[in-house]
Write a protein that holds these residues in place. Structure first.
Motif, PDB file in Angstrom:
ATOM      1  N   SER A  41       6.489  -0.767  -7.568  1.00 14.50           N
ATOM      2  CA  SER A  41       7.748   0.098  -7.662  1.00 14.50           C
ATOM      3  C   SER A  41       8.004   1.265  -8.106  1.00 14.50           C
ATOM      4  O   SER A  41       7.401   1.600  -9.479  1.00 14.50           O
ATOM      5  CB  SER A  41       8.955  -0.889  -7.761  1.00 14.50           C
ATOM      6  OG  SER A  41       8.635  -1.357  -9.289  1.00 14.50           O
ATOM      7  N   SER A  42       8.937   2.340  -7.795  1.00 12.30           N
ATOM      8  CA  SER A  42       9.114   3.469  -8.469  1.00 12.30           C
ATOM      9  C   SER A  42      10.320   3.607  -9.044  1.00 12.30           C
ATOM     10  O   SER A  42      11.352   3.028  -8.310  1.00 12.30           O
ATOM     11  CB  SER A  42       8.892   4.458  -7.485  1.00 12.30           C
ATOM     12  OG  SER A  42       7.623   4.727  -6.643  1.00 12.30           O
ATOM     13  N   LEU A  43      10.643   4.147 -10.085  1.00 11.73           N
ATOM     14  CA  LEU A  43      11.918   4.498 -10.771  1.00 11.73           C
ATOM     15  C   LEU A  43      12.199   5.789 -11.144  1.00 11.73           C
ATOM     16  O   LEU A  43      11.483   6.491 -11.928  1.00 11.73           O
ATOM     17  CB  LEU A  43      12.101   3.424 -12.153  1.00 11.73           C
ATOM     18  CG  LEU A  43      13.408   3.757 -12.863  1.00 11.73           C
ATOM     19  CD1 LEU A  43      14.424   3.139 -12.029  1.00 11.73           C
ATOM     20  CD2 LEU A  43      13.408   2.928 -14.251  1.00 11.73           C
ATOM     21  N   GLU A  73       1.040  -1.099   0.161  1.00  7.13           N
ATOM     22  CA  GLU A  73       0.229  -0.019   0.041  1.00  7.13           C
ATOM     23  C   GLU A  73       1.015   1.147   0.110  1.00  7.13           C
ATOM     24  O   GLU A  73       0.676   2.228  -0.801  1.00  7.13           O
ATOM     25  CB  GLU A  73      -0.956  -0.030   1.361  1.00  7.13           C
ATOM     26  CG  GLU A  73      -2.020  -1.081   1.155  1.00  7.13           C
ATOM     27  CD  GLU A  73      -2.925  -1.073   2.582  1.00  7.13           C
ATOM     28  OE1 GLU A  73      -2.587  -0.096   3.344  1.00  7.13           O
ATOM     29  OE2 GLU A  73      -3.638  -1.838   2.508  1.00  7.13           O
ATOM     30  N   ARG A  74       1.888   1.222   0.750  1.00  4.54           N
ATOM     31  CA  ARG A  74       2.831   2.449   0.715  1.00  4.54           C
ATOM     32  C   ARG A  74       3.692   2.543  -0.485  1.00  4.54           C
ATOM     33  O   ARG A  74       3.850   3.608  -0.929  1.00  4.54           O
ATOM     34  CB  ARG A  74       3.852   2.121   1.967  1.00  4.54           C
ATOM     35  CG  ARG A  74       3.129   2.048   3.466  1.00  4.54           C
ATOM     36  CD  ARG A  74       2.586   3.413   3.792  1.00  4.54           C
ATOM     37  NE  ARG A  74       1.595   3.476   4.908  1.00  4.54           N
ATOM     38  CZ  ARG A  74       2.516   3.634   6.169  1.00  4.54           C
ATOM     39  NH1 ARG A  74       3.541   3.902   6.336  1.00  4.54           N
ATOM     40  NH2 ARG A  74       1.583   3.486   7.227  1.00  4.54           N
ATOM     41  N   ARG A  75       3.857   1.520  -1.003  1.00  2.00           N
ATOM     42  CA  ARG A  75       4.602   1.486  -2.347  1.00  2.00           C
ATOM     43  C   ARG A  75       3.581   2.129  -3.407  1.00  2.00           C
ATOM     44  O   ARG A  75       3.782   2.962  -4.388  1.00  2.00           O
ATOM     45  CB  ARG A  75       5.290   0.169  -2.847  1.00  2.00           C
ATOM     46  CG  ARG A  75       6.351  -0.312  -2.208  1.00  2.00           C
ATOM     47  CD  ARG A  75       7.236  -1.078  -3.212  1.00  2.00           C
ATOM     48  NE  ARG A  75       6.358  -2.389  -3.651  1.00  2.00           N
ATOM     49  CZ  ARG A  75       6.410  -3.456  -2.891  1.00  2.00           C
ATOM     50  NH1 ARG A  75       7.233  -3.500  -1.752  1.00  2.00           N
ATOM     51  NH2 ARG A  75       5.647  -4.551  -3.255  1.00  2.00           N
ATOM     52  N   LYS A  76       2.375   1.648  -3.548  1.00  2.00           N
ATOM     53  CA  LYS A  76       1.436   2.058  -4.480  1.00  2.00           C
ATOM     54  C   LYS A  76       1.184   3.603  -4.110  1.00  2.00           C
ATOM     55  O   LYS A  76       0.795   4.366  -5.131  1.00  2.00           O
ATOM     56  CB  LYS A  76       0.200   1.257  -4.223  1.00  2.00           C
ATOM     57  CG  LYS A  76       0.387  -0.239  -5.100  1.00  2.00           C
ATOM     58  CD  LYS A  76      -1.162  -0.958  -4.815  1.00  2.00           C
ATOM     59  CE  LYS A  76      -0.953  -2.170  -5.776  1.00  2.00           C
ATOM     60  NZ  LYS A  76      -2.261  -2.889  -5.762  1.00  2.00           N
ATOM     61  N   ALA A  77       1.124   4.003  -3.010  1.00  2.00           N
ATOM     62  CA  ALA A  77       0.727   5.419  -2.686  1.00  2.00           C
ATOM     63  C   ALA A  77       1.816   6.444  -3.061  1.00  2.00           C
ATOM     64  O   ALA A  77       1.444   7.354  -3.620  1.00  2.00           O
ATOM     65  CB  ALA A  77       0.416   5.348  -1.260  1.00  2.00           C
TER      66      ALA A  77
END
Length: 265
Positions: free
Chosen positions: A149-151, A8-12
């Motif tokens: 995930s964020s890049l 949830e934190r990653r998606k947020a």
């Protein structure tokens, strides 16, 4: 932190980046996880680990990632290179994404996507470690990773500035971080981060990110409401607020001034 909460934190974070919402990051340059735990109390959307300009090892980075997660904060390391030998262990340790330094060409972006994303988006290999809950969360992790995930790419040379449109053309890229110090060096005015040439280069990146719908960031060394407001006024959509190194350096300078004042008394 449970897998579901971590997801949830990653998606947020990814959602905020994708929607160009205001995001606030922290930055750690020292390996002591206690510093990370303290920073995590500040309400950051993520904490970055500087492994490019520090001696933080992979083992120490793993402790920092764990400390972030224990406090419910996402963690994005900045590895020292584009090498899979560095990036893969950080991902396996549970990093929520990556901030990649000195990205200059579309070919480099493609290789970074291959390293950081699972097929079909990339070529990241499958294994079992902390990121996968040591096997308990394996199926969920490999299913969710690409979309959560964020890049983030660092654009910090005039070559990167000139190629910015091709860098942000990849859907897998969630944001860009402008590196004014290295841009100043590549323009022949090292350290002059407010030089007109540097500000113009940064403006080009900000405008390209706006056209592409990508988030764009700068780091604020001396954190004040006025400095943050100025960054947003320039078109940045998220900011990294200081660092543990800056905090300690500023304290040391202020304390040195007090000591010198009383030594002269």
């Amino acid at each position: 932190m449970s897998y579901q909460l971590a997801l949830e934190r990653r998606k947020a974070l990814k959602s905020k980046l994708r929607n160009r919402e205001r995001v606030f990051g922290g930055w750690v340059s020292y390996p002591d996880p206690g510093i990370t735990e303290t920073f995590a109390k500040a309400g950051f959307d993520f904490i970055a680990i500087d492994m490019e300009h520090t001696t933080i090892s992979l083992a120490e980075a793993r402790q920092i990632i764990t400390s972030c997660h224990a406090e419910g904060v996402t963690c994005l390391p900045r590895p020292v290179s584009h090498n899979n030998d560095i990036i893969k262990p950080l991902l396996e340790a549970g990093a929520d994404g990556m901030i990649i330094q000195m990205v200059e060409t579309a070919e480099e972006v493609r290789r970074l996507i291959d390293i950081t994303k699972f097929p079909p988006n990339g070529k990241r290999s499958y294994g079992v470690n902390r990121a996968h809950g040591y096997g308990f969360d394996f199926d969920d992790y490999i299913t969710d990773w690409n979309d959560s995930s964020s890049l983030i790419l660092q654009v910090e040379s005039i070559k990167g500035v000139d190629n910015i449109d091709s860098l942000v053309a990849f859907d897998e890229v969630d944001g860009v971080m402008v590196g004014p110090y290295d841009i100043s060096g590549s323009l022949g005015v090292p350290g002059q981060t407010n030089h007109p040439l540097v500000r113009e280069a940064a403006r080009k990146v900000v405008e390209a990110c706006a056209r592409a719908g990508k988030s764009v960031c700068t780091q604020i060394a001396n954190v004040t409401p006025e400095a943050v407001d100025d960054a947003f006024a320039q078109g940045y959509t998220y900011v990294i607020l200081g660092s543990d190194l800056f905090v300690l350096t500023n304290w040391a300078r202020q304390t040195a001034a007090v000591v010198n004042q009383f030594r002269k008394a």
